[in-house]
Design a protein around this motif. Structure first.
Motif, short mmCIF file in Angstrom:
data_model
loop_
_atom_site.label_atom_id
_atom_site.label_comp_id
_atom_site.label_asym_id
_atom_site.label_seq_id
_atom_site.Cartn_x
_atom_site.Cartn_y
_atom_site.Cartn_z
N GLU A 151 25.04 -17.10 3.63
CA GLU A 151 26.26 -17.57 4.29
C GLU A 151 26.60 -19.00 3.89
O GLU A 151 27.77 -19.39 3.88
N ARG A 152 25.60 -19.78 3.50
CA ARG A 152 25.86 -21.16 3.05
C ARG A 152 26.79 -21.19 1.84
O ARG A 152 27.52 -22.15 1.64
N HIS A 153 26.75 -20.12 1.05
CA HIS A 153 27.56 -20.06 -0.16
C HIS A 153 28.70 -19.05 -0.04
O HIS A 153 29.40 -18.79 -1.02
N GLY A 154 28.86 -18.49 1.16
CA GLY A 154 29.90 -17.49 1.35
C GLY A 154 29.62 -16.20 0.59
O GLY A 154 30.56 -15.49 0.21
N ARG A 155 28.34 -15.88 0.37
CA ARG A 155 27.97 -14.69 -0.38
C ARG A 155 27.62 -13.55 0.57
O ARG A 155 26.93 -13.75 1.57
N PRO A 156 28.04 -12.32 0.26
CA PRO A 156 27.70 -11.18 1.13
C PRO A 156 26.31 -10.63 0.86
O PRO A 156 25.82 -10.66 -0.27
N VAL A 157 25.70 -10.13 1.91
CA VAL A 157 24.40 -9.45 1.81
C VAL A 157 24.56 -8.04 2.35
O VAL A 157 25.08 -7.85 3.46
N GLY A 158 24.14 -7.06 1.57
CA GLY A 158 24.15 -5.67 2.03
C GLY A 158 22.74 -5.17 2.22
O GLY A 158 21.76 -5.86 1.92
N VAL A 159 22.63 -3.96 2.74
CA VAL A 159 21.34 -3.28 2.83
C VAL A 159 21.49 -1.93 2.16
O VAL A 159 22.41 -1.17 2.47
N CYS A 160 20.61 -1.64 1.20
CA CYS A 160 20.67 -0.35 0.52
C CYS A 160 19.37 0.41 0.65
O CYS A 160 19.18 1.44 0.00
N GLY A 161 18.46 -0.07 1.49
CA GLY A 161 17.22 0.66 1.75
C GLY A 161 17.47 1.77 2.75
O GLY A 161 18.57 1.91 3.31
N GLU A 162 16.44 2.55 3.03
CA GLU A 162 16.60 3.69 3.93
C GLU A 162 16.95 3.24 5.35
O GLU A 162 17.45 4.03 6.15
N ALA A 163 16.71 1.98 5.68
CA ALA A 163 17.04 1.48 7.01
C ALA A 163 18.52 1.62 7.33
O ALA A 163 18.91 1.81 8.48
N ALA A 164 19.37 1.52 6.32
CA ALA A 164 20.82 1.59 6.55
C ALA A 164 21.24 2.93 7.09
O ALA A 164 22.30 3.05 7.73
N ALA A 165 20.45 3.99 6.84
CA ALA A 165 20.80 5.34 7.28
C ALA A 165 20.40 5.61 8.72
O ALA A 165 20.74 6.67 9.26
N ASP A 166 19.71 4.68 9.36
CA ASP A 166 19.28 4.85 10.75
C ASP A 166 20.41 4.43 11.67
O ASP A 166 20.74 3.25 11.76
N PRO A 167 21.04 5.37 12.41
CA PRO A 167 22.19 5.00 13.24
C PRO A 167 21.84 4.06 14.39
O PRO A 167 22.74 3.42 14.93
N ALA A 168 20.56 3.96 14.74
CA ALA A 168 20.17 3.00 15.77
C ALA A 168 19.94 1.62 15.19
O ALA A 168 20.21 0.60 15.83
#
Length: 554
Positions: free
Chosen positions: A470-487
């Protein structure tokens, strides 16, 4: 009640069908005469080639992760080390072909298990092809998933990759295993098929064929003696939405890009059909697996172009070759590393083989020019600022200016404030980040309770990475299996994650859950999970605050 690690949500109630008995160990008393040994070696070779071809044919009928796993397993059937060892047992000891294959495969599996890390998973592949080769040699059916007249819940110690990749979700309505972990082949493929699944279940080996059980994949619970009310509840659960309702967003309109993980052209088309906003992880390994030499630039261009054409004017994040560890390739990796999980893998393979990375970047650049996709490129296993600078500069030489990094190592999460000063974006690979942060082999069922992205320490690392970016205004995504957990998805959004990339089948449920929560509520959930003392406490606290998870059986 039995408890394990819920890796694919959903509720089902049905009778147990246990995996068929494995191939029995061949007898060791018979000794082949000298004159019959060459023909026995030839029989082993022919059987291994048959198994390889059979698995490759299955791979060609599958898509995405399933296709990749089948292709990798196929290469194990003709593994030179396995073939040499079996031939030696025949020629020097006079063992019959099935016995020779059995001993050679077991020795190789033990060696892989001892290496630990992702390579330990290959031991399952070796035993799977061992059984298939021996079945071919002896003329008996290959062991595998049982056939029943009614839908059933499949129970096993663990599933071979080839078995999991060919499951029929209309027959196998849930999976329970005593082995495996949250990032095992069984877990990943169950999610991709939408089959509720619980792994590392203590007591699963005591479940008997024909027993009525009820499975809650979201909560990680197996009801071993469900009453009529529980059975009816699990059979009549209201399903979560099966299609995406427009772009990802929270209840108050905060945008969260919902992207797909894809591993081949067919997987890209499926993801586009299911409404993915783009691709958050395009795994390029499918071009390289099962080969003795790297694919040409022209071969890569053809494959990449097909994927990019499925997403015109949309974001596609291409990960450069992630070889090493559980994906050894003869033209970039060594076969004698003492600890491959901590060895030359990911971007590190370019240190000694820069030509492989350069040809891949050239192919990506030409495919990008030939299509209208918004192409981003990222490197796996980046640890330092120097590596980041080198990769960004390499991409720039080919006109690829959206150059990012994977955050899979605690060091890169902790120093994201420096790395994201160079890279334009980052994507968190939660599977490896969890493994390295907890020093827990993600394939060991005995460590499954540790190998969870719900670990508060892992959530802390993701939060630090997002704050640094966020200091550089850069986005961070998640592409591991955690992203598929709706909770867990709302927690990740609350930590500052801008995009979630997952198996396409998980997109509708994740999107629907996010739409029930405001951004502030997501932040509250994130704080709640980080303050928890354990995985179980974090998951329970968050789930209690998201009532639709219970309503939809997630």
């Amino acid at each position: 009640m039995l408890r394990g690690v819920g890796v694919s949500p959903g509720r089902r109630a049905a009778h147990v069908a246990r995996m068929a008995s494995p191939i029995a160990e061949p007898a060791s008393t018979q000794v082949l005469p000298e004159g019959e040994r060459d023909s026995a070696v030839e029989a082993i070779k022919a059987a291994s080639e048959y198994v390889c071809d059979d698995l490759l044919a299955a791979s060609s009928r599958a898509t995405g992760t399933a296709a990749n796993i089948l292709a990798v397993t196929a290469t194990m059937a003709t593994d030179p080390a396995l073939m040499r060892a079996a031939a030696t047992h025949v020629r020097e000891e006079g063992l019959i072909a099935p016995r020779a294959v059995w001993l050679a495969a077991n020795t190789l599996a033990e060696q892989l298990t001892a290496l630990g890390g992702n390579l330990a998973e290959r031991a399952t592949d070796v035993k799977d092809v061992r059984n298939r080769i021996i079945a071919r040699l002896t003329g008996v059916p290959s062991p595998g998933v049982p056939i029943r007249d009614e839908p059933f819940i499949l129970v096993a110690h663990d599933l071979a990759p080839a078995d999991t990749a060919t499951l029929d979700p209309s027959a196998v309505i849930a999976i329970v295993t005593s082995g495996g972990g949250p990032t095992s082949h069984t877990s990943i493929l169950a999610r991709s098929l939408g089959i509720p699944c619980i792994v590392a279940v203590d007591g699963a080996d005591d479940l008997v064929d024909g027993q009525l059980i009820a499975v809650d994949g979201g909560a990680g619970e197996v009801h071993t003696e469900p009453d009529a009310q529980t059975v009816e509840k699990f059979q009549q659960t209201v399903s979560a939405p099966s299609t995406l309702n427009g772009p990802g967003r929270t209840k108050d309109g905060h945008a969260v890009a919902l992207l797909a993980n894809v591993g081949d052209p067919a997987g890209a088309a499926k993801a586009a059909d299911m409404g993915a906003e783009g691709v958050g992880l395009f795994r390029t390994e499918f071009c390289f697996l099962g080969r003795e030499t790297a694919p040409t630039v022209e071969e890569q261009i053809a494959q990449y172009t097909t994927v990019l054409e499925a997403f015109p004017h949309r974001k596609v994040v291409i990960r450069t070759l992630d070889a090493g560890a559980d994906k050894p390739l003869p033209f970039v990796t060594a076969d004698d590393e003492p600890n491959p999980a901590l060895g030359v893998r990911g971007l590190r393979t370019s240190w000694n083989h820069p030509e492989v990375l350069e040809s891949q970047l050239e192919a990506i650049a030409q495919a990008a020019q030939a299509t209208d996709a918004d192409v981003h490129v990222m490197a796996p296993m980046v640890a330092t600022v120097a590596e980041t600078k080198d990769f960004v500069a390499a991409c720039a030489r080919y006109g690829l200016h959206n150059a990012g990094i994977m955050i899979e190592i605690p060091a890169s999460a902790l120093r994201a404030k420096d790395l994201l000063g160079e890279a334009t974006f980052a994507s968190v690979g939660t599977n490896d980040l969890t493994q390295y942060a907890l020093a827990a082999d993600r394939e060991l069922a005995s460590l499954a309770s540790l190998s969870s992205p719900w670990q508060p320490s892992v959530l802390d690392l993701i939060a630090i990475a997002c704050e640094g970016a966020e200091r550089h205004g850069r986005p961070v995504g998640v592409c591991g299996e955690a992203a598929a957990d709706p909770a867990l998805a709302p927690v990740l959004v609350g930590l500052g994650v801008a995009s979630l990339s997952m198996t396409p089948r998980s997109l509708p449920a994740v999107g629907a859950v996010l739409e029930t929560l405001t951004l502030d509520e997501c932040r509250e959930l994130a704080a709640l999970a980080r303050e928890a003392a354990s995985v179980e406490e974090a998951r329970a606290a968050v789930r209690a605050r998201i009532p639709v998870l219970e309503t939809w059986g997630l």
